[in-house]
Design an enzyme around this catalytic site. Structure first.
Site, PDB file in Angstrom:
ATOM      1  N   TYR A 176      -4.911 -10.135  10.074  1.00  0.00           N
ATOM      2  CA  TYR A 176      -5.855  -9.799   9.019  1.00  0.00           C
ATOM      3  C   TYR A 176      -7.268 -10.259   9.366  1.00  0.00           C
ATOM      4  CZ  TYR A 176      -1.955  -8.846   5.784  1.00  0.00           C
ATOM      5  OH  TYR A 176      -0.842  -8.339   5.168  1.00  0.00           O
TER       6      TYR A 176
ATOM      7  N   ASP B  36       7.919  -9.934  10.658  1.00  0.00           N
ATOM      8  CA  ASP B  36       7.208 -10.734   9.650  1.00  0.00           C
ATOM      9  C   ASP B  36       6.473 -11.915  10.283  1.00  0.00           C
ATOM     10  OD1 ASP B  36       7.987  -9.103   7.642  1.00  0.00           O
ATOM     11  OD2 ASP B  36       9.264 -10.538   6.607  1.00  0.00           O
TER      12      ASP B  36
ATOM     13  N   HIS C  75      -6.039   0.761   2.769  1.00  0.00           N
ATOM     14  CA  HIS C  75      -4.870   1.120   3.572  1.00  0.00           C
ATOM     15  C   HIS C  75      -4.611   2.633   3.551  1.00  0.00           C
ATOM     16  CE1 HIS C  75      -2.973  -2.290   5.413  1.00  0.00           C
ATOM     17  NE2 HIS C  75      -2.974  -3.002   4.302  1.00  0.00           N
TER      18      HIS C  75
ATOM     19  N   GLU D 262      -4.039  -4.087   9.563  1.00  0.00           N
ATOM     20  CA  GLU D 262      -4.603  -5.080   8.640  1.00  0.00           C
ATOM     21  C   GLU D 262      -6.043  -5.485   8.958  1.00  0.00           C
ATOM     22  OE1 GLU D 262      -3.437  -5.629   5.910  1.00  0.00           O
ATOM     23  OE2 GLU D 262      -1.328  -5.061   6.085  1.00  0.00           O
TER      24      GLU D 262
ATOM     25  N   GLU E 186       0.783  -1.224   0.000  1.00  0.00           N
ATOM     26  CA  GLU E 186       0.000   0.000   0.000  1.00  0.00           C
ATOM     27  C   GLU E 186       0.817   1.276   0.000  1.00  0.00           C
ATOM     28  OE1 GLU E 186       0.431  -1.415   4.356  1.00  0.00           O
ATOM     29  OE2 GLU E 186       0.107  -2.325   2.395  1.00  0.00           O
TER      30      GLU E 186
ATOM     31  N   HIS F 139      -8.370  -3.638  -1.091  1.00  0.00           N
ATOM     32  CA  HIS F 139      -7.618  -3.772   0.163  1.00  0.00           C
ATOM     33  C   HIS F 139      -6.510  -2.718   0.244  1.00  0.00           C
ATOM     34  CE1 HIS F 139      -5.925  -6.132   3.570  1.00  0.00           C
ATOM     35  NE2 HIS F 139      -4.767  -5.629   3.125  1.00  0.00           N
ATOM     36  N   GLU F 140      -5.722  -2.584  -0.818  1.00  0.00           N
ATOM     37  CA  GLU F 140      -4.619  -1.615  -0.784  1.00  0.00           C
ATOM     38  C   GLU F 140      -5.145  -0.189  -0.737  1.00  0.00           C
ATOM     39  OE1 GLU F 140      -1.996  -3.035  -0.061  1.00  0.00           O
ATOM     40  OE2 GLU F 140      -2.587  -5.024  -0.710  1.00  0.00           O
TER      41      GLU F 140
END
Length: 627
Positions: free
Chosen positions: A399, A391, A315, A334, A287, A311-312
């Site tokens: 999410y 990560d 953001h 998220e 994003e 979705h992006e």
């Protein structure tokens, strides 16, 4: 006499002291402790960054100068994050100054400590990237769609921007930036900033990002691509052979922006463009403000996978406008974005389409809960990632559990009140960061107490698993898919005409839900009718190849197709899913053979994940020195 002299002296002393300028009082800042950055922003932090860089494809090095305007809170040093960078010189207010690189941490890199004076306003760093720089992926011409020119892209989230720019790499430190970037003639450069629409003659490009953003959103791509507008504020970049296809696939982008604004307020980034990168890009999308980076795997030809663009876009509010303060709070980016994505998709394509997407989200969450059953603390929304790679928290919990919490809140309080709350939340926290604890306080005050509601928000956030009071997601179309699958299992027959209007989501649901009794012969029968092995839809390919491994199906040259998929697609979710299936089905030897071939095509984000999954240790690079 003595007494009066003493009084006069005392008065003079007081007058003199009053005339002396007072030392500047330290300013109190409220940056929270950040386990993934060495920066000490309460002492000194970056406000603005100017980059003057040269991109060299022959040496695969970015080199140049970074100039920083800083806010100095009466400190004699400022600390930046650096990893795999060659720091050549550092200046403070135009004069050379001392600097040191601390001990190297495998995850965090090194603290770059720079000596400054208490009134230093600007620092400057001369540096180069190295062959180990993790954010950059240098691609040869043959690794691109048109196969005519090399390509470069960056991926900064979560803490990789420090590998191509020395920076305070914490999401809570927001800065504006500008850049001058020299690239080879004939190529175009774009960034998460104001962008060119055409190539320049000399390969020099100028960029400006006037809204403050966290470092992980600074992004760069360089290659032979073109731009095609969709509206005055939306458009796409892609290689020439893909441009029309990409433009057609994403033609609803302006409608998406309009729908999003109607839900939660003005779009504050002026432009919303998308660049489709080569297939090695490790995520579905990233994003980066003003310029989303996207994988070509979403180009299905029927707009069926464009929820990723929604979705992006979402953001732009949740993540870019209001940002998680630390990576322990990642769900705030998220979970909100998945909820917003579903609302955009519902507004454009109807409630049933959104419910199918939500149902798949719920299935993904169930799978993740099963994967993490031995580490239940990892299923909490608020994480403790100290000492771990951030990560590790970028999974379905953030999410899909995050989304489920927000959908449950919506159904508890009612959509109208929940929408008003979210619109207020985005407006009041615009261009700022927030922790989970602060969000809970804001939620309690502005939604729960305001509506006299009791809600187990602490259980949702701080306890593992999913609470009992959760929204139940149903899809009428998925019920039909399930009935069709049951009939096929019972009769080995399926009506092709009945499925001709199915979307990607319906096919994914069909394939994902094969029963344990499924046989390779039944897989072959389906493949004969629907040709799944040769599907041009990457999402369907991914779930079909996973099931082919699960049910030991080898028809239609499927093993070769899986290998081709893994050596050409670098999207981490897809790649990890298939390699997990190899591992689960005791085919590690096959997996490692394929991985030896495919690993050079992967971005470091994907390669690091698969290295860990397969227990793979790459051979050290051999350097041959000339005599």
């Amino acid at each position: 006499m003595k007494t009066s002299t003493s009084i006069i002296y005392l008065l003079l002393l007081i007058m003199t002291s009053c005339a002396q300028p007072k030392a500047e009082e330290p300013v109190v800042y409220i940056y929270v402790e950040e386990p993934h950055s060495y920066a000490k922003p309460n002492n000194a932090f970056i406000k603005h960054l100017k980059l003057d860089l040269t991109v060299d494809f022959k040496t695969e090095v970015i080199s140049g100068k970074a100039t920083y305007d800083i806010k100095n809170n009466n400190s004699t040093q400022i600390i930046l994050d650096s990893k795999f960078l060659d720091i050549e010189a550092v200046n403070a207010d135009g004069k050379e100054t001392e600097f040191s690189l601390g001990a190297n941490d495998k995850i965090l890199g090194q603290p770059l400590t720079i000596t400054i004076s208490r009134d230093t306003k600007q620092i400057e760093i001369i540096y180069k990237t190295t062959k180990d720089t993790e954010a950059l992926q240098w691609l040869k011409a043959q690794q691109t769609a048109d196969k005519t020119d090399p390509f470069l892209f960056t991926q900064g989230q979560a803490i990789l921007t420090r590998t191509w720019i020395p920076i305070q790499d914490s999401p809570q430190i927001r800065l504006t930036y500008e850049a001058n970037v020299q690239v080879p003639k004939g190529l175009m450069a774009v960034m998460s900033a104001e962008n060119p629409k055409e190539k320049t003659e000399n390969g020099m490009y100028h960029f400006k990002m006037q809204q403050p953003i966290p470092a992980y959103l600074i992004a760069l791509a360089v290659g032979n691509f073109d731009y095609k507008a969709i509206s005055d504020r939306t458009g796409v970049y892609a290689e020439k052979s893909m441009l029309t296809k990409v433009h057609d696939e994403f033609s609803d982008m302006e409608k998406m922006v309009t729908a999003a604004e109607q839900l939660y307020g003005d779009y504050d980034w002026d432009q919303f463009d998308v660049i489709v990168l080569p297939p090695s890009f490790p995520f579905g999308g990233m994003e980066n403000p003003r310029l989303t980076f996207a994988t070509p795997t979403v180009i299905a030809g029927d707009k069926s996978l464009t929820s990723l663009i929604a979705h992006e876009l979402a953001h732009s509010w949740s993540g870019n406008l209001v940002t998680n303060a630390t990576w322990n709070d990642f769900w705030l980016n998220e979970g909100f974005t998945v909820y917003f994505e579903m609302r955009i998709m519902e507004a454009l394509y109807g409630k049933e389409r959104a419910n199918m997407l939500a149902a798949i989200s719920r299935q993904d969450l169930n799978d993740e809960l099963e994967n993490l059953k031995d580490t239940p603390s990892a299923t909490k929304l608020k994480l403790d990632l100290k000492g771990k790679n951030p990560d590790d928290g970028m999974n379905s919990i953030a999410y899909d559990k995050g989304y489920l919490l927000l959908r449950t809140l919506e159904e508890t309080v009612g959509r109208e009140k929940f929408d008003a709350f979210l619109k207020q939340y985005f407006k009041e926290h615009a261009f700022s960061t927030i922790t989970t604890d602060k969000f809970v306080t804001y939620l309690t005050t502005n939604l729960l107490q305001k509506n006299k509601l009791t809600f187990n928000i602490d259980e949702w956030i701080n306890q593992p698993g999913v609470p009992q009071n959760q929204a139940i997601i149903n899809s009428d179309k998925f019920k039909i898919v399930e009935q069709t699958l049951e009939e096929f299992i019972a009769t080995d027959k399926i009506d092709k005409d009945m499925t001709k209007e199915w979307t990607s989501q319906e096919w994914v649901h069909f394939i994902r839900n094969f029963p344990n009794t499924m046989t390779a012969d039944q897989m072959k029968a389906l493949d004969t009718v629907f040709n799944f092995t040769n599907s041009t839809n990457s999402y369907i390919q991914m779930v079909w190849y996973e099931q082919a491994l699960n049910y030991d199906y080898h028809g239609k040259n499927v093993d070769k197709k899986i290998e081709t998929f893994l050596t050409t697609v670098g999207r981490r979710w897809y790649v990890e899913t298939i390699f997990k299936a190899y591992k689960r089905n005791d085919r590690m030897e096959d997996a490692l053979k394929i991985y030896e071939k495919s690993r050079p095509n992967y971005h470091s984000v994907t390669a690091n994940t698969i290295d860990m999954l397969l227990g793979y240790e790459p051979e050290p690079e051999v350097v041959i020195l000339e005599k």
